[in-house]
Scaffold this motif. Structure first.
Motif, PDB file in Angstrom:
ATOM      1  N   ASP A 104       0.844  -1.186   0.000  1.00  0.00           N
ATOM      2  CA  ASP A 104       0.000   0.000   0.000  1.00  0.00           C
ATOM      3  C   ASP A 104       0.886   1.245   0.000  1.00  0.00           C
ATOM      4  O   ASP A 104       2.084   1.171   0.299  1.00  0.00           O
ATOM      5  N   ASP A 148       1.115   3.659   2.023  1.00  0.00           N
ATOM      6  CA  ASP A 148       1.678   4.046   3.321  1.00  0.00           C
ATOM      7  C   ASP A 148       2.542   2.946   3.935  1.00  0.00           C
ATOM      8  O   ASP A 148       2.982   3.081   5.081  1.00  0.00           O
ATOM      9  N   GLU A 149       2.802   1.873   3.212  1.00  0.00           N
ATOM     10  CA  GLU A 149       3.618   0.777   3.735  1.00  0.00           C
ATOM     11  C   GLU A 149       5.057   0.952   3.239  1.00  0.00           C
ATOM     12  O   GLU A 149       5.333   0.875   2.042  1.00  0.00           O
TER      13      GLU A 149
END
Length: 303
Positions: free
Chosen positions: A235, A237-238
């Motif tokens: 993702d 934000d990962e």
């Protein structure tokens, strides 16, 4: 290879129990197979099979249901280990099931093939006419697995009904079944994670180095550290980072969580397992899909 000359009493009892179950399978069934993943439990189970039937060969093949998303280290160990114990290996792949339209691959960042392997497994059991499929599941791993008997009946659709299990008094196992049905058999049901590691140490059994602490690029998802692989889409934000980790289970890389650890040798692993308060499958994201995720999959034919 040689067997252990001296084992602690409780490990000797567990070994004898498992060997008894393995010999019962060989005596009662016509086409048994042993499920093999390359993980520590299936390594110990195949070692016990080697012990049970020596000096003759293991009288049944090993069967690996390959999701195609395994750690490369696991596949390399699998091939070397099978050659070392002189076993026959059958491999069936989830990719083949996808190509034949038997299953549809999941999409999205949390896609996994772990659940899809149930169809591949059931197809393989039908193709190979397997009447007993042995697995390395243990009762201490997960609450659904704690319900299993040593000989666990499956209906003609490969499904499990935990309310319809047979008594197993005095170590007597009933393998009777109707045409099209089969049994799942769990020779190391009564072992714990710590028993497995103590036995590996006592017998000097090789195992994949994924179980030892090493530096690996990982990222956090839903509280679980997953390895960065070609099979996982991150993702936005990962953010991956290099951490010192090891794995307590080594299944499909898309759902097998890593554990922060400095246990870089077997004795350190044993000490760590002996003091941890988290379960072995606590890092398996596939078990978190619902409160009854494992039991739901087992009812459908999952191991």
């Amino acid at each position: 290879m040689t067997g252990p000359t001296r084992l602690p009493a409780h490990l000797r009892r567990l070994e004898n129990e498992a060997i008894h179950v393995l010999r019962e399978v060989a005596a009662q069934f016509d086409r048994p197979h042993m499920l093999f993943s390359g993980g520590k439990d299936s390594i110990v189970m195949s070692w016990l099979a080697w012990r049970a039937f020596q000096p003759g060969p293991i009288p049944f093949p090993l069967l690996h249901i390959d999701t195609g998303h395994n750690f490369p280290e696991t596949i390399a160990f699998r091939d070397a280990w099978v050659d070392r114990i002189g076993a026959q290996l059958e491999v069936r792949t989830v990719q083949d099931s996808i190509d034949r339209g038997r299953v549809q691959e999941e999409t999205g960042p949390r896609a996994s093939r772990n659940a899809l392997q149930t169809v591949t497994l059931l197809d393989a059991l039908r193709e190979l006419r397997v009447d007993a499929a042995m697995g390395g599941a243990r009762r201490d791993e997960e609450k659904a697995r704690a319900k299993e008997r040593f000989f666990s009946h499956r209906d003609a659709h490969g499904q499990w009904d935990p309310r319809n299990q047979r008594p197993e008094v005095w170590s007597l196992y009933n393998g009777r079944m109707n045409p099209g049905e089969h049994f799942r058999v769990f020779p190391i049901s009564n072992w714990t994670e710590l028993d497995i590691w103590h036995y590996i140490e006592a017998c000097d059994i090789p195992f994949p180095e994924l179980y030892l602490a090493h530096d690996r690029e990982v990222f956090e998802r839903d509280g679980v550290l997953l390895a960065v692989t070609d099979f996982v889409t991150l993702d936005a934000d990962e953010v991956p980072s290099t951490r010192r980790v090891r794995f307590r289970t080594i299944g499909d890389a898309t759902c097998t969580g890593a554990t922060l650890s400095d246990a870089s040798d077997l004795r350190a692993v044993i000490d760590e397992v002996g003091t941890t308060r988290t379960t072995e499958r606590g890092g398996r994201s596939d078990d978190r899909r619902s409160d009854s995720a494992m039991e739901d999959r087992k009812r459908q034919g999952y191991f």
